[in-house]
Scaffold this active site. Structure first.
Site, short mmCIF file in Angstrom:
data_model
loop_
_atom_site.label_atom_id
_atom_site.label_comp_id
_atom_site.label_asym_id
_atom_site.label_seq_id
_atom_site.Cartn_x
_atom_site.Cartn_y
_atom_site.Cartn_z
N ASN A 28 0.87 -1.18 0.00
CA ASN A 28 0.00 0.00 0.00
C ASN A 28 0.90 1.23 0.00
OD1 ASN A 28 0.66 0.75 2.75
ND2 ASN A 28 -0.68 -0.90 3.42
N ASP A 38 1.39 -8.25 1.25
CA ASP A 38 2.12 -7.18 1.93
C ASP A 38 2.34 -7.53 3.40
OD1 ASP A 38 3.33 -4.69 2.38
OD2 ASP A 38 1.42 -3.64 2.57
N THR A 122 -4.65 -7.78 -7.23
CA THR A 122 -5.77 -8.72 -7.38
C THR A 122 -6.40 -9.13 -6.06
OG1 THR A 122 -4.32 -10.66 -7.38
CG2 THR A 122 -4.81 -9.65 -9.52
N GLY A 123 -5.84 -8.72 -4.96
CA GLY A 123 -6.44 -9.04 -3.66
C GLY A 123 -7.48 -8.00 -3.28
#
Length: 174
Positions: A28, A38, A122-123
Protein backbone atom coordinates in the site's frame (compact mmCIF):
# COMPACT_ATOMS: atom_id res chain seq x y z
CA UNK A 1 7.74 -18.92 -21.91
CA UNK A 2 11.19 -17.57 -22.77
CA UNK A 3 12.14 -14.14 -24.01
CA UNK A 4 15.83 -13.89 -24.74
CA UNK A 5 17.54 -15.77 -21.95
CA UNK A 6 14.75 -15.12 -19.43
CA UNK A 7 12.31 -17.82 -18.37
CA UNK A 8 8.91 -16.37 -17.43
CA UNK A 9 6.63 -18.78 -15.61
CA UNK A 10 3.63 -18.93 -13.29
CA UNK A 11 4.23 -20.91 -10.12
CA UNK A 12 1.97 -21.67 -7.18
CA UNK A 13 3.47 -20.99 -3.79
CA UNK A 14 4.18 -18.66 -0.93
CA UNK A 15 6.45 -15.85 -2.11
CA UNK A 16 7.98 -15.34 1.36
CA UNK A 17 9.47 -18.84 1.42
CA UNK A 18 10.79 -18.94 -2.16
CA UNK A 19 14.37 -18.20 -3.13
CA UNK A 20 14.84 -15.27 -5.49
CA UNK A 21 17.38 -12.48 -5.66
CA UNK A 22 14.43 -10.08 -5.31
CA UNK A 23 10.72 -10.35 -4.65
CA UNK A 24 8.06 -7.79 -5.42
CA UNK A 25 5.69 -6.69 -2.68
CA UNK A 26 2.17 -5.62 -3.64
CA UNK A 27 2.26 -2.81 -1.09
CA UNK A 28 0.00 0.00 0.00
CA UNK A 29 1.14 3.60 -0.39
CA UNK A 30 2.46 3.89 3.19
CA UNK A 31 4.82 0.90 2.65
CA UNK A 32 4.30 0.11 6.33
CA UNK A 33 2.55 -3.23 5.92
CA UNK A 34 -1.03 -4.27 5.39
CA UNK A 35 -3.01 -7.34 4.47
CA UNK A 36 -2.45 -10.11 1.95
CA UNK A 37 1.01 -10.52 0.46
CA UNK A 38 2.12 -7.18 1.93
CA UNK A 39 1.38 -8.32 5.48
CA UNK A 40 2.96 -11.72 4.87
CA UNK A 41 6.17 -10.13 3.55
CA UNK A 42 6.38 -7.71 6.49
CA UNK A 43 5.81 -10.48 9.03
CA UNK A 44 8.38 -12.78 7.43
CA UNK A 45 11.02 -10.06 6.90
CA UNK A 46 10.83 -8.87 10.51
CA UNK A 47 10.67 -5.47 12.22
CA UNK A 48 13.72 -3.99 10.46
CA UNK A 49 11.69 -3.83 7.25
CA UNK A 50 9.17 -1.39 8.73
CA UNK A 51 12.02 0.79 9.96
CA UNK A 52 13.59 0.99 6.48
CA UNK A 53 10.19 1.54 4.84
CA UNK A 54 9.52 4.52 7.15
CA UNK A 55 12.64 6.16 5.73
CA UNK A 56 11.30 5.84 2.16
CA UNK A 57 8.39 8.22 2.74
CA UNK A 58 5.73 6.09 1.06
CA UNK A 59 5.23 5.29 -2.60
CA UNK A 60 2.81 6.47 -5.27
CA UNK A 61 0.59 4.15 -7.30
CA UNK A 62 2.51 2.74 -10.27
CA UNK A 63 5.91 3.42 -8.71
CA UNK A 64 8.37 1.08 -6.98
CA UNK A 65 10.98 1.37 -4.22
CA UNK A 66 13.56 -1.11 -2.94
CA UNK A 67 14.58 -2.33 0.51
CA UNK A 68 16.69 -5.13 1.88
CA UNK A 69 15.08 -8.55 2.28
CA UNK A 70 16.03 -8.95 5.95
CA UNK A 71 14.82 -12.36 7.17
CA UNK A 72 13.48 -13.43 3.76
CA UNK A 73 15.37 -15.76 1.41
CA UNK A 74 15.37 -12.84 -1.07
CA UNK A 75 18.13 -10.27 -0.79
CA UNK A 76 15.86 -7.42 -1.90
CA UNK A 77 12.19 -6.48 -1.69
CA UNK A 78 10.77 -4.25 -4.38
CA UNK A 79 7.65 -2.51 -3.09
CA UNK A 80 5.12 -1.38 -5.68
CA UNK A 81 1.69 0.13 -5.22
CA UNK A 82 -0.89 -1.20 -7.63
CA UNK A 83 -4.11 0.54 -8.58
CA UNK A 84 -7.45 -0.07 -6.90
CA UNK A 85 -9.88 -1.46 -9.49
CA UNK A 86 -12.63 1.05 -10.31
CA UNK A 87 -13.97 -0.56 -13.46
CA UNK A 88 -10.94 -0.14 -15.72
CA UNK A 89 -11.67 3.33 -17.06
CA UNK A 90 -9.56 5.27 -14.56
CA UNK A 91 -6.09 4.41 -15.81
CA UNK A 92 -5.87 1.13 -13.93
CA UNK A 93 -4.24 -0.88 -16.78
CA UNK A 94 -1.57 1.78 -17.32
CA UNK A 95 -0.85 2.06 -13.61
CA UNK A 96 -0.63 -1.72 -13.22
CA UNK A 97 1.70 -1.96 -16.23
CA UNK A 98 3.86 0.73 -14.63
CA UNK A 99 4.08 -1.37 -11.45
CA UNK A 100 5.60 -4.25 -13.39
CA UNK A 101 7.97 -2.07 -15.44
CA UNK A 102 9.11 -0.05 -12.42
CA UNK A 103 9.62 -3.23 -10.39
CA UNK A 104 11.79 -4.73 -13.12
CA UNK A 105 13.77 -1.47 -13.36
CA UNK A 106 14.46 -1.62 -9.61
CA UNK A 107 15.44 -5.30 -9.96
CA UNK A 108 17.97 -4.40 -12.66
CA UNK A 109 19.35 -1.60 -10.45
CA UNK A 110 20.09 -4.03 -7.60
CA UNK A 111 21.52 -6.68 -9.92
CA UNK A 112 18.78 -9.26 -9.36
CA UNK A 113 18.86 -12.14 -11.85
CA UNK A 114 15.83 -13.99 -10.42
CA UNK A 115 12.63 -12.19 -9.44
CA UNK A 116 9.38 -13.38 -7.84
CA UNK A 117 6.30 -11.25 -8.48
CA UNK A 118 2.84 -11.71 -6.93
CA UNK A 119 -0.47 -10.98 -8.64
CA UNK A 120 -0.37 -7.22 -7.99
CA UNK A 121 -3.70 -5.51 -7.20
CA UNK A 122 -5.77 -8.72 -7.38
CA UNK A 123 -6.44 -9.04 -3.66
CA UNK A 124 -8.22 -6.33 -1.69
CA UNK A 125 -7.55 -3.85 -4.52
CA UNK A 126 -10.04 -5.86 -6.60
CA UNK A 127 -8.33 -6.03 -10.01
CA UNK A 128 -9.89 -8.93 -12.00
CA UNK A 129 -7.41 -11.82 -12.19
CA UNK A 130 -7.66 -12.45 -15.94
CA UNK A 131 -7.15 -8.77 -16.81
CA UNK A 132 -4.33 -8.38 -14.29
CA UNK A 133 -2.57 -11.45 -15.69
CA UNK A 134 -2.75 -10.06 -19.24
CA UNK A 135 -1.29 -6.72 -18.13
CA UNK A 136 1.45 -8.48 -16.16
CA UNK A 137 2.56 -10.72 -19.02
CA UNK A 138 2.41 -7.95 -21.63
CA UNK A 139 4.36 -5.56 -19.39
CA UNK A 140 7.04 -8.08 -18.50
CA UNK A 141 7.40 -9.25 -22.11
CA UNK A 142 7.60 -5.66 -23.36
CA UNK A 143 10.31 -4.87 -20.83
CA UNK A 144 12.31 -7.96 -21.80
CA UNK A 145 12.01 -7.30 -25.52
CA UNK A 146 13.69 -3.93 -24.96
CA UNK A 147 16.21 -5.17 -22.39
CA UNK A 148 17.14 -8.74 -23.18
CA UNK A 149 19.36 -10.76 -20.88
CA UNK A 150 18.67 -8.75 -17.70
CA UNK A 151 17.25 -11.76 -15.88
CA UNK A 152 17.50 -15.54 -15.75
CA UNK A 153 14.02 -16.13 -14.34
CA UNK A 154 10.88 -14.16 -13.55
CA UNK A 155 8.29 -16.15 -11.62
CA UNK A 156 4.72 -14.95 -11.33
CA UNK A 157 4.04 -16.34 -7.88
CA UNK A 158 0.40 -17.31 -7.43
CA UNK A 159 -1.09 -17.94 -4.00
CA UNK A 160 -3.93 -20.14 -5.27
CA UNK A 161 -5.02 -22.25 -8.24
CA UNK A 162 -7.31 -19.55 -9.68
CA UNK A 163 -4.44 -17.09 -9.95
CA UNK A 164 -2.10 -19.72 -11.40
CA UNK A 165 -4.70 -20.64 -14.02
CA UNK A 166 -5.17 -16.98 -15.02
CA UNK A 167 -1.43 -16.38 -15.30
CA UNK A 168 -0.84 -19.67 -17.19
CA UNK A 169 -3.54 -18.65 -19.67
CA UNK A 170 -2.02 -15.18 -20.13
CA UNK A 171 1.41 -16.72 -20.75
CA UNK A 172 -0.02 -19.19 -23.28
CA UNK A 173 -1.96 -16.49 -25.14
CA UNK A 174 0.91 -14.01 -25.35
Amino acid sequence: MKIGSTLIEAVRGNIVTMEFDAIVNAANSSLLGGGGVDGAIHRAAGPDLVHECRLLGGCKTGQAKTTKGYRLPAEHIIHTVGPVWRGGGNGEPELLASCYRQSLERAVEVGARTVGIPAISTGIFGYPLDRAAEVAVESIAGFLEERTDCFERIALVCFDDDAKSAFDTALEEY
